[in-house]
Write an enzyme that holds these catalytic residues in place. Structure first.
Site, PDB file in Angstrom:
ATOM      1  N   GLU A   1      12.412   6.219 -14.710  1.00  0.00           N
ATOM      2  CA  GLU A   1      10.965   6.272 -14.499  1.00  0.00           C
ATOM      3  C   GLU A   1      10.596   7.540 -13.730  1.00  0.00           C
ATOM      4  O   GLU A   1      11.089   7.782 -12.632  1.00  0.00           O
ATOM      5  CB  GLU A   1      10.522   5.030 -13.730  1.00  0.00           C
ATOM      6  CG  GLU A   1       9.021   4.830 -13.693  1.00  0.00           C
ATOM      7  CD  GLU A   1       8.644   3.512 -13.045  1.00  0.00           C
ATOM      8  OE1 GLU A   1       7.686   2.877 -13.519  1.00  0.00           O
ATOM      9  OE2 GLU A   1       9.308   3.118 -12.063  1.00  0.00           O
TER      10      GLU A   1
ATOM     11  N   CYS B   1       3.273   1.738 -13.487  1.00  0.00           N
ATOM     12  CA  CYS B   1       4.455   1.076 -14.032  1.00  0.00           C
ATOM     13  C   CYS B   1       4.298   0.795 -15.514  1.00  0.00           C
ATOM     14  O   CYS B   1       5.278   0.692 -16.247  1.00  0.00           O
ATOM     15  CB  CYS B   1       4.722  -0.225 -13.272  1.00  0.00           C
ATOM     16  SG  CYS B   1       3.348  -1.397 -13.355  1.00  0.00           S
TER      17      CYS B   1
ATOM     18  N   GLY C   1      12.635  -3.347  -5.047  1.00  0.00           N
ATOM     19  CA  GLY C   1      12.677  -4.746  -5.470  1.00  0.00           C
ATOM     20  C   GLY C   1      14.045  -5.370  -5.265  1.00  0.00           C
ATOM     21  O   GLY C   1      14.162  -6.525  -4.844  1.00  0.00           O
TER      22      GLY C   1
ATOM     23  N   GLU D   1       1.490   1.936   3.213  1.00  0.00           N
ATOM     24  CA  GLU D   1       0.993   2.757   4.323  1.00  0.00           C
ATOM     25  C   GLU D   1       0.231   3.978   3.828  1.00  0.00           C
ATOM     26  O   GLU D   1      -0.493   4.623   4.597  1.00  0.00           O
ATOM     27  CB  GLU D   1       2.163   3.192   5.211  1.00  0.00           C
ATOM     28  CG  GLU D   1       3.157   4.143   4.576  1.00  0.00           C
ATOM     29  CD  GLU D   1       4.216   3.443   3.738  1.00  0.00           C
ATOM     30  OE1 GLU D   1       5.140   4.151   3.280  1.00  0.00           O
ATOM     31  OE2 GLU D   1       4.123   2.211   3.538  1.00  0.00           O
TER      32      GLU D   1
ATOM     33  N   GLU E   1       7.194  -7.429  -9.554  1.00  0.00           N
ATOM     34  CA  GLU E   1       6.671  -6.600 -10.642  1.00  0.00           C
ATOM     35  C   GLU E   1       7.145  -5.189 -10.351  1.00  0.00           C
ATOM     36  O   GLU E   1       6.657  -4.532  -9.429  1.00  0.00           O
ATOM     37  CB  GLU E   1       5.147  -6.708 -10.710  1.00  0.00           C
ATOM     38  CG  GLU E   1       4.572  -6.286 -12.051  1.00  0.00           C
ATOM     39  CD  GLU E   1       4.409  -4.788 -12.171  1.00  0.00           C
ATOM     40  OE1 GLU E   1       5.277  -4.162 -12.823  1.00  0.00           O
ATOM     41  OE2 GLU E   1       3.444  -4.245 -11.622  1.00  0.00           O
TER      42      GLU E   1
ATOM     43  N   GLY F   1       6.301  -2.783  -6.934  1.00  0.00           N
ATOM     44  CA  GLY F   1       6.791  -1.474  -6.531  1.00  0.00           C
ATOM     45  C   GLY F   1       7.987  -1.083  -7.367  1.00  0.00           C
ATOM     46  O   GLY F   1       8.185  -1.580  -8.484  1.00  0.00           O
TER      47      GLY F   1
ATOM     48  N   LYS G   1       0.911  -6.907   3.301  1.00  0.00           N
ATOM     49  CA  LYS G   1       1.205  -5.544   3.752  1.00  0.00           C
ATOM     50  C   LYS G   1       0.863  -4.578   2.623  1.00  0.00           C
ATOM     51  O   LYS G   1       1.568  -4.489   1.621  1.00  0.00           O
ATOM     52  CB  LYS G   1       2.670  -5.351   4.130  1.00  0.00           C
ATOM     53  CG  LYS G   1       2.909  -3.997   4.829  1.00  0.00           C
ATOM     54  CD  LYS G   1       4.360  -3.568   4.828  1.00  0.00           C
ATOM     55  CE  LYS G   1       4.676  -2.612   3.699  1.00  0.00           C
ATOM     56  NZ  LYS G   1       3.973  -1.314   3.787  1.00  0.00           N
TER      57      LYS G   1
END
Length: 506
Positions: free
Chosen positions: A399, A299, A248, A193, A265, A243, A190
């Site tokens: 972040e 990231c 996560g 989107e 990750e 992501g 996936k």
């Protein structure tokens, strides 16, 4: 007002748009009753339109992967057969790299030169995974006695759900899928989107290369229901996700009911330390690159800078001058170094983080504002330097995922190490110093999956990548990346008459 370096709109031919994407399920291309669209964050034009999956399409893809794995056409194929196909896919990626790079630049807003480099570099990941497929082996133990032999087999983990993000759509997919295929797994993929088109094209290339039906299935849609079902379904043996740390955690929770294997990750708040004895010209250039590459939507971004107090003022001034010279603008102009932010909503989040940092007492050395690019109406944010950052500030700990650098100061290497570790993340970190002893001490002491010394963001297919703490679980790339998709199985064989005394008395 700061004089930034801006690249105006080009006159690119986009007449071939929009790209139309469908699901790939059990070797067939499928539509859905609903669809969704992606517009360019830089140009505003319609880039792609895709079928939108629900639970039915997702379940069908999972079942197809399960059937293909159990049938064994791929899971029990030889290493040579797997490697041959992966090499063919790498060649096909190279043939369609221009088309893929254009779509990636339009959907993500990243510069076309960067997109080209990522697509061509991804082909090398497929070639490296092919080499690993030929070298896959287990182990043996021939020292257990004259009548015993033990073997350790390395077998594919099974059906793998692969969920990828929007910031490096094709690159990150290529850090996962070819390694899973080299191991013999079947997969459901996936993509985000926001950026699904290059994943659809890869499905075309896999089909053209001759991959058996059902080994790779691609489902287009949203995290709910597609991603959630891929994480929780009992037919899935493993989930590989890249992501945010927040998502996560939700995937880990969804997978826990069936104790699936996980490779996560996740986020980072990655520090670079610059000591007074460093090559300051090289360090300044790398710090600017680390904070602005991919508009900071990375990231691995060097989003924290820890400067020794003896050089802090001069080095910050140097950063401001260099950052203002970085070319922001139209992603389709080869001169552009930094493109658009992925969406208006994300641009607002970046700006809010900066404003919150200023309200908490940070200083502003550069930026802190949106950019207007001549001829474009897209979402652009200026290179931003925040100074006087304290460890307790949110801007030092959370972040931002934008072109924002939080600058802290230290008086010693010990303090720098303490500041570097004062975070819930542990993805990467770097140090700039000519003292090899300082570099090694930093590398051994800092809690991060990758440490760079006198460098930043150098990566290779051979070298593993992944995080500690809340930056994730597992590794990608290198032979460690292959091992994520394998399960060791011990086989103990008695090869002679038993010499063991009977346990049950006769």
């Amino acid at each position: 007002m700061t004089a930034y370096t801006l690249i105006p709109a080009t006159n690119a031919d986009l007449s071939a748009l929009p790209f139309h994407g469908r699901h790939l399920i059990n070797g067939s291309w499928c539509d859905s009753a609903e669809s969704f669209e992606r517009r360019s964050p830089a140009h505003g034009c319609l880039v792609s339109r895709h079928a939108k999956a629900g639970a039915a399409e997702t379940t069908a893809a999972i079942e197809a992967a399960r059937l293909s794995f159990d049938a064994g056409d791929w899971s029990r194929a030889s290493g040579k057969e797997r490697a041959t196909l992966l090499l063919k896919v790498a060649d096909l990626i190279a043939e369609r790299s221009a088309e893929m790079a254009l779509l990636e630049a339009l959907e993500t807003g990243k510069p076309i030169t960067q997109a080209r480099g990522e697509v061509s570099g991804a082909a090398d990941l497929w070639r490296y995974a092919a080499a690993l497929a030929r070298a896959l082996h287990g182990d043996s133990h021939d020292s257990l006695g004259p009548d015993l032999l033990a073997m350790v087999l390395q077998q594919p983990v099974g059906v793998v759900s692969i969920i990828t993000p929007w910031n490096f759509p094709f690159w990150i997919l290529s850090q996962k899928l070819p390694f899973a295929l080299a191991a013999g797994c079947s997969c459901i993929v996936k993509p985000s989107e926001i950026t699904p088109s290059t994943t659809v094209i890869l499905g075309e290339l896999l089909t053209e290369a001759g991959l058996p039906p059902g080994v790779v299935n691609i489902v287009l849609g949203y995290g709910d229901p597609v991603g959630a079902l891929m994480a929780a379904h009992p037919m899935v043996d493993m989930v590989s996700f890249t992501g945010s740390t927040t998502v996560g955690r939700s995937i880990q929770a969804a997978a826990s009911a069936t104790l699936k294997k996980l490779a996560l990750e996740l986020g980072g708040k990655n520090p670079q330390v610059v000591l007074p004895d460093a090559d300051l010209d090289a360090a300044a250039d790398a710090v600017v690159f680390g904070s602005l590459f991919n508009a900071g939507e990375c990231c691995n971004a060097g989003s924290r800078l820890i400067l020794h107090r003896d050089i802090a003022a001069d080095f910050t001034a140097r950063l401001a001058e260099l950052s203002a010279r970085v070319a922001f603008g139209d992603p389709l102009d080869p001169q552009t170094q930094v493109g658009a932010i992925i969406s208006p909503a994300h641009l607002q989040r970046i700006d809010r983080s900066v404003k919150d940092g200023l309200a908490a007492g940070a200083g502003l050395a550069l930026g802190g504002e949106t950019l207007q690019i001549p001829g474009l109406s897209g979402t652009f944010y200026a290179p931003t330097l925040l100074t006087g950052i304290r460890p307790d500030m949110a801007i030092a700990r959370e972040e931002v995922f934008g072109p924002v650098l939080a600058i802290q100061s230290c008086s010693s290497l010990d303090e720098a190490i303490s500041l570097a570790n004062d975070t819930s993340y542990g993805l990467s970190a770097g140090i700039w110093s000519k003292d090899i002893h300082a570099c090694l001490r930093f590398a051994r002491s800092v809690e991060a999956g990758t440490i760079w010394t006198n460098s930043w963001m150098d990566g290779f297919p051979e070298v593993p990548f992944g995080g500690m703490k809340q930056s994730g679980l597992g590794r990608e790339n290198g032979h460690y990346g292959l091992e994520e998709y394998l399960e060791p199985k011990s086989v103990v064989m008695r090869i002679g008459a038993s010499t063991r005394a009977p346990w049950v008395r006769r």
